[in-house]
Design an enzyme around this catalytic site. Structure first.
Site, PDB file in Angstrom:
ATOM      1  N   GLU A  43      39.612  47.206  32.343  1.00 12.21           N
ATOM      2  CA  GLU A  43      38.968  46.012  32.905  1.00 12.21           C
ATOM      3  C   GLU A  43      39.494  45.718  34.300  1.00 12.21           C
ATOM      4  O   GLU A  43      40.210  44.740  34.512  1.00 12.21           O
ATOM      5  CB  GLU A  43      39.250  44.817  31.987  1.00 12.21           C
ATOM      6  CG  GLU A  43      38.736  45.022  30.588  1.00 12.21           C
ATOM      7  CD  GLU A  43      39.422  44.108  29.576  1.00 12.21           C
ATOM      8  OE1 GLU A  43      40.461  43.508  29.897  1.00 12.21           O
ATOM      9  OE2 GLU A  43      38.890  43.998  28.468  1.00 12.21           O
TER      10      GLU A  43
ATOM     11  N   CYS B 171      46.576  17.952  52.405  1.00 12.47           N
ATOM     12  CA  CYS B 171      47.720  17.044  52.477  1.00 12.47           C
ATOM     13  C   CYS B 171      48.793  17.495  51.497  1.00 12.47           C
ATOM     14  O   CYS B 171      49.105  16.804  50.521  1.00 12.47           O
ATOM     15  CB  CYS B 171      47.263  15.630  52.159  1.00 12.47           C
ATOM     16  SG  CYS B 171      45.928  15.125  53.227  1.00 12.47           S
TER      17      CYS B 171
HETATM   18  C1  LIG Z   1      43.001  39.255  34.559  1.00 17.85           C
HETATM   19  C2  LIG Z   1      42.585  40.246  33.549  1.00 17.85           C
HETATM   20  C3  LIG Z   1      42.034  41.455  33.945  1.00 17.85           C
HETATM   21  C4  LIG Z   1      41.896  41.870  35.384  1.00 17.85           C
HETATM   22  O1  LIG Z   1      43.114  42.102  35.993  1.00 17.85           O
HETATM   23  P1  LIG Z   1      43.147  42.675  37.508  1.00 17.85           P
HETATM   24  O2  LIG Z   1      44.580  42.623  37.851  1.00 17.85           O
HETATM   25  O3  LIG Z   1      42.315  41.786  38.342  1.00 17.85           O
HETATM   26  O4  LIG Z   1      42.617  44.065  37.459  1.00 17.85           O
HETATM   27  C5  LIG Z   1      41.583  42.304  32.952  1.00 17.85           C
HETATM   28  N1  LIG Z   1      41.676  41.980  31.641  1.00 17.85           N
HETATM   29  C6  LIG Z   1      42.218  40.813  31.224  1.00 17.85           C
HETATM   30  C7  LIG Z   1      42.267  40.515  29.795  1.00 17.85           C
HETATM   31  C8  LIG Z   1      42.689  39.919  32.166  1.00 17.85           C
HETATM   32  O5  LIG Z   1      43.241  38.775  31.746  1.00 17.85           O
END
Ligand SMILES: *Cc1c(COP(=O)(O)O)cnc(C)c1O
Length: 434
Positions: free
Chosen positions: A292, A363
């Site tokens: 992901e 601010c």
């Molecule tokens: C934040 C997150 C990602 C993405 O992470 P990156 O560092 O932007 O690649 C993927 N999977 C889960 C479950 C996340 O919480």
């Protein structure tokens, strides 16, 4: 390869260019603060991922864009066109993806606190897979699936106990994390047993996410081994064999020249090799593999432009350049002390002979974009400042603090520019006020 900040920029007539376009002209045309996104670059990054997944993990394995990194209609359309799955973390993201026409059967729904309403909303919209964080969620998703008389695909979020040696606030794979169920404590085992008993849930496999901005050598290889050993354990205990493994996101990107570099294709080939080896060793069928990526898809494709409002020199102390945005459009320095590469875009060819802090208009003394930036000492009100690598977790984390409207977002493609998100108006700022 996730490229160097400098690879993406050059200059023309004394102005910084980005994606081949004059940033000072873009600032003039669209106003500031302004988010720029290089669409060609985003598509190229998607293709690096999709090609590598096909090559190393085979049909059915694929990257899911972590849409929390930058979520708006246009990005979901790009992801749909590039054949990327998505990960969503809230009904809001589901709503926007759907509004963009994204096919939500390709979405994985994350989050450690999905409410009953969230769960029902995801069912209503046909979200493909729930990534269940905890036992209460498993029960709640089962109840909703039973009510609708459907079978719902789920993954279990497991905490593998890997510390990727990254910032505390964005490290999520350790045993004491608020996310997932830990292998070490036996809680991951328990949630698997519970899920397998549910008549309306189909367990497709295991998910984990160890952190963000990860550069360390073998983090993903170690994680694959922990996850597959856990999977083998579940096979022994329950006769359950996973079909999908999802290792989350986290590939690092360079924000400054001293940051590491990450070769996506090479890293994926190394992970694939580890997965092959560990499956062979454990006598377990090789699952489909997903990741992901968020930051590594969009961060380097982004740049933010600001107009200088004032320059302040405090003799014997320090110098400031104040800009017309700040922590409202980019809270990452305030949150994590994040590094950024900054330029005076309108004086790009002048010698940098003055050290300044670039600060925002809010601010708050903590409203800083970056300290210790070298700029030309001729910098003055009206100049344009560019902050690089702002494509991830900038717009996504923006706020209306001090009632500052969200900037516009402009997509750059094939030498053209177009608005992807309109600048918020003052009327927008109180449209829900009664
Ligand atoms: C934040 C997150 C990602 C993405 O992470 P990156 O560092 O932007 O690649 C993927 N999977 C889960 C479950 C996340 O919480």
């Amino acid at each position: 390869m996730i490229t160097n900040i400098a690879d993406n920029i050059s200059s023309k007539d004394g102005h910084l260019t980005f994606a081949g376009q004059d940033t000072v002209e873009l600032a003039k045309k669209y106003g500031t603060p302004l988010y720029l996104l290089d669409e060609d670059k985003i598509r190229e990054n998607c293709r690096t991922y999709t090609a590598a997944f096909k090559k190393y993990f085979g049909e059915g394995s694929r990257p899911l864009y972590a849409s929390k990194a930058n979520s708006f209609k246009g990005i979901y359309r790009i992801m749909q066109e590039e054949g990327m799955g998505i990960d969503v973390v809230s009904p809001g993201e589901i709503y926007v993806a759907k509004a963009a026409g994204y096919d939500l059967s390709q979405a994985y729904f994350h989050g450690n606190c999905k409410t009953d309403a969230d769960i029902a909303f995801a069912f209503d919209n046909g979200v493909g897979v729930f990534v269940a964080d905890n036992q209460e969620e498993v029960i709640a998703v089962e109840a909703e699936a039973a009510k609708r008389g459907v079978k719902q695909r789920v993954m279990i979020r497991v905490t593998p106990g890997i510390d990727p040696h990254t910032y505390e606030a964005i490290s999520t794979g350790k045993v004491d994390s608020k996310f997932g169920s830990a292998v070490e404590t036996g809680q991951a085992d328990e949630i698997v047993a519970l899920t397998l008993k549910q008549p309306h849930l189909e367990l497709v496999g295991f998910h984990c996410h160890v952190g963000s901005q990860v550069f360390a050598e073998d983090v993903y290889e170690r994680t694959v081994i922990v996850m597959m050993e856990f999977a083998a354990d579940m096979k022994r205990k329950y006769g359950y064999e996973l079909t999908e493994l999802d290792l989350g996101g986290g590939f690092g990107v360079p924000y400054v020249d001293t940051d590491g570099r990450f070769d996506i294709d090479q890293k994926l080939s190394e992970i694939a090799k580890t997965l092959e080896d560990v499956c062979a060793r454990l006598g377990i069928r090789k699952p489909l593999y997903h990741m992901e990526p968020g930051r590594s898809v969009v961060a380097a494709a982004g740049m933010t432009l600001y107009t200088v409002g004032s320059t302040k020199r405090i003799p014997g102390y320090k110098n400031y350049v104040a800009i017309d945005g700040g922590m409202t459009d980019n809270p990452r320095y305030a949150l994590y002390g994040s590094k950024y590469t900054c330029f005076v875009a309108s004086r790009i060819d002048e010698q940098k002979d003055l050290e300044v802090s670039i600060v925002g208009r809010c601010c708050e003394s903590g409203d800083i974009i970056q300290r210790d930036v070298m700029v030309p000492s001729t910098v003055q009100r009206g100049d344009i400042v560019a902050v690089c690598t702002t494509g991830a977790y900038n717009y996504a984390m923006a706020s209306n603090y001090n009632k500052i409207p969200y900037p516009a977002m402009v997509l750059l493609k094939d030498g053209e520019s177009k608005i992807a998100i309109k600048r918020q108006s003052y009327a927008d700022l109180c449209m829900n006020d009664v």
